[in-house]
Design an enzyme around this catalytic site. Structure first.
Site, PDB file in Angstrom:
ATOM      1  N   SER B  22       0.913  -1.186  -0.165  1.00 11.02           N
ATOM      2  CA  SER B  22      -0.049  -0.087   0.129  1.00 11.02           C
ATOM      3  C   SER B  22       1.051   1.347  -0.085  1.00 11.02           C
ATOM      4  CB  SER B  22      -0.746   0.136   1.023  1.00 11.02           C
ATOM      5  OG  SER B  22      -0.996   1.196   1.925  1.00 11.02           O
ATOM      6  N   ILE B  76       4.547  11.601   2.007  1.00  9.79           N
ATOM      7  CA  ILE B  76       3.182  11.762   0.969  1.00  9.79           C
ATOM      8  C   ILE B  76       2.090  12.578   1.786  1.00  9.79           C
ATOM      9  CG2 ILE B  76       1.947  11.035  -0.832  1.00  9.79           C
ATOM     10  CD1 ILE B  76       5.013  10.768  -1.464  1.00  9.79           C
ATOM     11  N   ASN B 133      -4.265   0.660   8.449  1.00  7.06           N
ATOM     12  CA  ASN B 133      -3.076   1.375   8.517  1.00  7.06           C
ATOM     13  C   ASN B 133      -2.905   2.055   9.903  1.00  7.06           C
ATOM     14  OD1 ASN B 133      -0.948   2.813   8.347  1.00  7.06           O
ATOM     15  ND2 ASN B 133      -1.424   3.944   6.418  1.00  7.06           N
ATOM     16  N   CYS B 136       1.289   5.058   9.845  1.00  2.00           N
ATOM     17  CA  CYS B 136       1.658   5.997   8.888  1.00  2.00           C
ATOM     18  C   CYS B 136       2.575   6.855   9.574  1.00  2.00           C
ATOM     19  CB  CYS B 136       0.516   6.625   8.087  1.00  2.00           C
ATOM     20  SG  CYS B 136       1.417   7.812   6.888  1.00  2.00           S
ATOM     21  N   LYS B 172      -1.671  -3.383   9.832  1.00  2.00           N
ATOM     22  CA  LYS B 172      -0.257  -3.120   9.268  1.00  2.00           C
ATOM     23  C   LYS B 172       0.617  -2.307  10.451  1.00  2.00           C
ATOM     24  CE  LYS B 172       2.328  -1.151   5.526  1.00  2.00           C
ATOM     25  NZ  LYS B 172       2.008  -0.594   3.976  1.00  2.00           N
ATOM     26  N   THR B 200       6.942   2.212   7.070  1.00  2.00           N
ATOM     27  CA  THR B 200       8.241   2.858   7.088  1.00  2.00           C
ATOM     28  C   THR B 200       9.027   3.484   8.536  1.00  2.00           C
ATOM     29  OG1 THR B 200       7.167   4.846   6.683  1.00  2.00           O
ATOM     30  CG2 THR B 200       7.946   3.628   4.794  1.00  2.00           C
ATOM     31  N   GLY B 224      12.787   1.015   1.313  1.00  3.85           N
ATOM     32  CA  GLY B 224      13.844   0.704   0.388  1.00  3.85           C
ATOM     33  C   GLY B 224      14.756  -0.542   1.117  1.00  3.85           C
ATOM     34  N   GLY B 256       9.057  -4.633   3.766  1.00  2.05           N
ATOM     35  CA  GLY B 256      10.077  -3.962   4.186  1.00  2.05           C
ATOM     36  C   GLY B 256      11.289  -4.228   3.275  1.00  2.05           C
TER      37      GLY B 256
END
Lengths: 458, 316
Positions: B22, B76, B133, B136, B172, B200, B224, B256
């Site tokens: 997502s 974002i 979620n 975030c 999540k 993240t 990443g 991840g």
């Protein structure tokens, strides 16, 4: 025949006559052929014409879809030196072309710096981008082909796509080159304007891009290490195409292109498109110094000859058929000297918006439109100038991008809709070309090195 | 017939362990516009949407992204068009993929989570799952502040479960917490059907020119390849310490930094029943196709299946 009548009608407006399948005006000739015409016929025309572009061959396909299939680089040998159109486009409304995004490897053909090593010009072969319509862009890796540990032998394919820098960089195309066509064919090509709107050039198979290298820019610094023969992973074409053809029906008589620094690079393909469709173009170019534009012929230097310098942008514009009198040059770091036959009156020391403002004051052009790309501050100033002059302005935006195809929502620009509501639009998906009046400019917040106007998002 | 790639997350049978992550998956159009989209859809087990909220969200001001070494920071701020437009515009397109669709949901209050779940399930009865979620890092209220509060997690899961009907509930989790198993156990107590981890990691970048933080919100989310070992460790911990995870009554979806098929295998071995791939997809949109090929080769070479691999590294 209906088709002949349609073509005759289009040509008559520009003083051409159609006789059978050949159109004439003075020494100029255009011959129309069906797609199954033997290749020898095209070869004969190309041989006899000897790059003077006095005699053109046009392939008329049944539908636009068939035409776009025929004008691919793969079929270039079958139709050497031919232009393309379709019955559909001749008789009906202009149809915008849709493209699908491809992932592929492009082959680097050359990667050369300008004299002061501030800009590099990268030429690469990528038939996958042949459907690109400016100002569409593409994303490219800053490293040659990504091969992880043992991939060549064990996995028979790339598996690790994540060395640093991880992200691809977005770039606009600066020039495109067509098989069988000389690089400066637009200089000689003079199509009847009404017919030109229905014709298509052959699909290009190699391209070049111009990027600016900054000390902070890891990606662009790595790109300078790319060599001939390297394969670089790319993704494209991306963004919305801008079809210039309807501008004529909208009453636009002249297009002004204003480029600041490396922001000029992606505008050159737009100039090429405008020139192909026989639009009058005036180009305003703002640069730091002439040295940042001068490319040297390395081969000549190697052999001890006096090198014939090439000027990026200037030579590109001239090759696209823009006359020296229609090119305006501003240098803000040094006094510009006369170059490439530009009239002295077209040279200006200072910033390009100043020169453009003066131009509009001295020679108001009511039916013009402007397209600009450059540093954010410059585009903001341009918006004010064009608003005052009552000219429509489009801005080509550049942003830091993550994915390039619209999923990450990183490259956003705040826009104001007609109903007054504000929203973030993705430059990669809704852009990269926006109406200047839509943009909500952010007061002086862009870090200098991100908003330097470089197509290289460094 | 079930292939070697098939896996199961709760009641949901998936033909492949590869899921979009997502936030990086867009809605529907973006994937369809890619040349190799059919092959990508064929490689996917399910499609996880970008986060949906009740009201449309503009998202955070730019800049929103910066590259780091082997990763990227993003801020974002859940830009999306809201649940109403999601149901009318995106949902019909998503169904055309003929994939199970898991909708990621985000809200500011516990009640809003319940309302959002209710509207989604009412508007899209064949929704395969809801991913809650609670992690975030880029929004001011809700988000990660819920994610570090076990009581809030349990309450949210319970609130969403009621209207969710047959839809699978996935929670999540955030890695920005001392012990992720505490949050995982809270979600299980609330009745979650599955866990996905990790969102993240909080990170900061500073602009040398302005000498100020690069992002308006100061902290952003790091993703990443750089974060892969962190995500892998959290999957490992949950699988090792929580009996429900170990028995796969509450399966784990690993997220991840997954960038290669080897990373997928590692996550499976650590205890994930499926994985989500996000950032790597930006870099290489054909990633799912390549991963599927790599997985198939590995499974064939080792005469095993995805189901057999899950948690296999824990045997001793």
């Amino acid at each position: 025949m209906n088709l002949n009548a349609t073509i005759a009608q289009l040509l008559a407006r520009d003083g051409w006559t159609l006789d059978g399948h050949v159109a004439r005006q003075g020494r100029r000739r255009i011959s129309f052929f069906t797609p199954d015409t033997p290749v020898a016929k095209f070869q004969r025309i190309a041989r006899q014409d000897r790059d003077r572009f006095l005699h053109l061959a046009v392939v008329v396909a049944a539908t636009a879809a068939v035409m776009h299939r025929l004008r691919t680089p793969q079929l270039a040998d079958r139709y050497p030196r031919a232009l393309f159109t379709s019955l559909e486009e001749l008789a009906g409304p202009l149809r915008p072309r849709t493209t699908t995004v491809a992932t592929f490897h492009a082959e680097v053909l050359s990667n050369r710096p300008t004299e002061d090593r501030s800009h590099y010009r990268l030429v690469f072969r990528a038939p996958e981008l042949s459907g690109l319509v400016p100002p569409q862009f593409f994303m490219m890796d800053t490293l040659p082909e990504r091969f992880p540990f043992g991939a060549r032998t064990v996995n028979r394919g790339p598996v690790d796509w994540t060395p640093r820098p991880m992200l691809k960089r977005p770039f606009g195309i600066c020039r495109d080159f067509h098989p069988h066509f000389p690089a400066d064919y637009l200089k000689r090509l003079a199509l009847p304007p009404s017919l030109a709107l229905t014709l298509h050039p052959p699909a290009p198979d190699h391209f070049d891009l111009l990027y600016k290298v900054l000390p902070e820019g890891l990606g662009t610094n790595l790109m300078t290490k790319l060599n001939r023969g390297d394969r670089v992973h790319m993704l494209g074409p991306l963004g919305q195409p801008f079809d210039v053809r309807p501008l004529r029906a909208a009453g636009v008589e002249e297009v002004h292109i204003i480029g600041g620094g490396v922001g000029m690079a992606p505008l050159i393909t737009l100039v090429e498109a405008l020139r192909f469709y026989a639009f009058p173009v005036k180009v305003f170019l703002g640069i730091a110094t002439l040295a940042s534009l001068r490319l040297q012929d390395e081969l000549a230097v190697t052999f001890g000859e006096s090198p014939r310098a090439a000027y990026v942008y200037l030579d590109d514009l001239l090759a696209a058929g823009v006359k020296p009198a229609d090119i305006f040059l501003s240098c803000d770091m040094a006094r510009p000297r006369r170059v490439r036959g530009l009239p002295a009156a077209n040279l200006h020391q200072g910033l390009v918006p100043e020169q453009y403002r003066r131009f509009l004051r001295e020679r108001p052009v009511p039916q013009a439109m402007a397209i600009t790309c450059g540093p954010h501050r410059m585009m903001e100033v341009m918006t004010g100038i064009c608003r005052a002059a009552g000219l429509p302005l489009k801005v080509l935006l550049e942003k830091r991008m993550g994915c390039g195809f619209g999923v990450c929502f990183s490259c956003v620009q705040k826009v104001r809709h007609a109903d007054g509501s504000e929203d973030y639009a993705r430059v990669c998906r809704e852009g990269p070309l926006f109406d200047a009046e839509e943009i909500v400019w952010k007061p002086n917040s862009q870090p200098k090195w991100a908003g330097c106007g470089c197509a290289a998002r460094c | 017939m079930e292939t070697k790639l098939a896996t199961q997350v709760g009641r949901l049978r998936l033909r492949s362990p590869l899921l979009t992550a997502s936030g990086t998956s867009g809605s529907a159009d973006e994937l369809a516009g890619l040349g190799g989209s059919q092959a990508t859809v064929a490689a996917l087990g399910a499609f996880v949407t970008k986060g949906v909220t009740l009201a449309p969200r503009q998202g955070n001001p730019e800049p929103r992204i910066i590259e780091t070494r082997a990763g990227l920071l993003n801020s974002i701020g859940l830009q999306n068009k809201g649940v109403a437009r999601f149901l009318s515009e995106d949902w019909p397109k998503l169904r055309q993929y003929k994939l199970p669709v898991i909708v990621n949901i985000s809200a500011n209050t516990v009640e809003e989570y319940g309302e959002l779940a209710g509207r989604l399930v009412a508007g899209a009865p064949d929704i395969a799952g809801l991913e809650i979620n609670v992690s975030c890092p880029n929004i001011k209220e809700g988000g990660v502040s819920f994610g570090v509060d076990p009581v809030a997690i349990e309450k949210i899961v319970r609130t969403v479960k009621r209207p969710a009907g047959r839809a699978l509930i996935i929670t999540k989790l955030t890695p920005n917490i001392t012990d992720i198993t505490v949050a995982a156990e809270a979600a299980i107590a609330g009745g979650t059907d599955a866990l996905s981890m990790i969102n993240t990691l909080r990170g900061v970048a500073i602009d040398l020119r302005t000498q100020r933080p690069y992002f308006a919100n100061v902290a952003a989310g790091l993703s990443g390849p750089a974060v892969k070992p962190v995500g892998l460790c959290m999957v490992w911990d949950c699988f090792a310490k929580i009996p429900e995870c170990r028995s796969r009554r509450v399966p784990i979806i690993g997220i991840g930094g997954i960038s290669t098929w080897q990373d997928v295998i590692e996550y499976l071995l650590a205890g994930a029943s499926a994985v989500q791939v996000g950032t790597a997809w930006f870099v290489y949109p054909d990633i799912f196709v390549e991963m599927k090929k790599g997985l198939e080769r590995y499974l064939a070479g080792n005469r095993t299946t995805v189901r057999q691999l899950v948690g296999r590294a824990h045997r001793w």
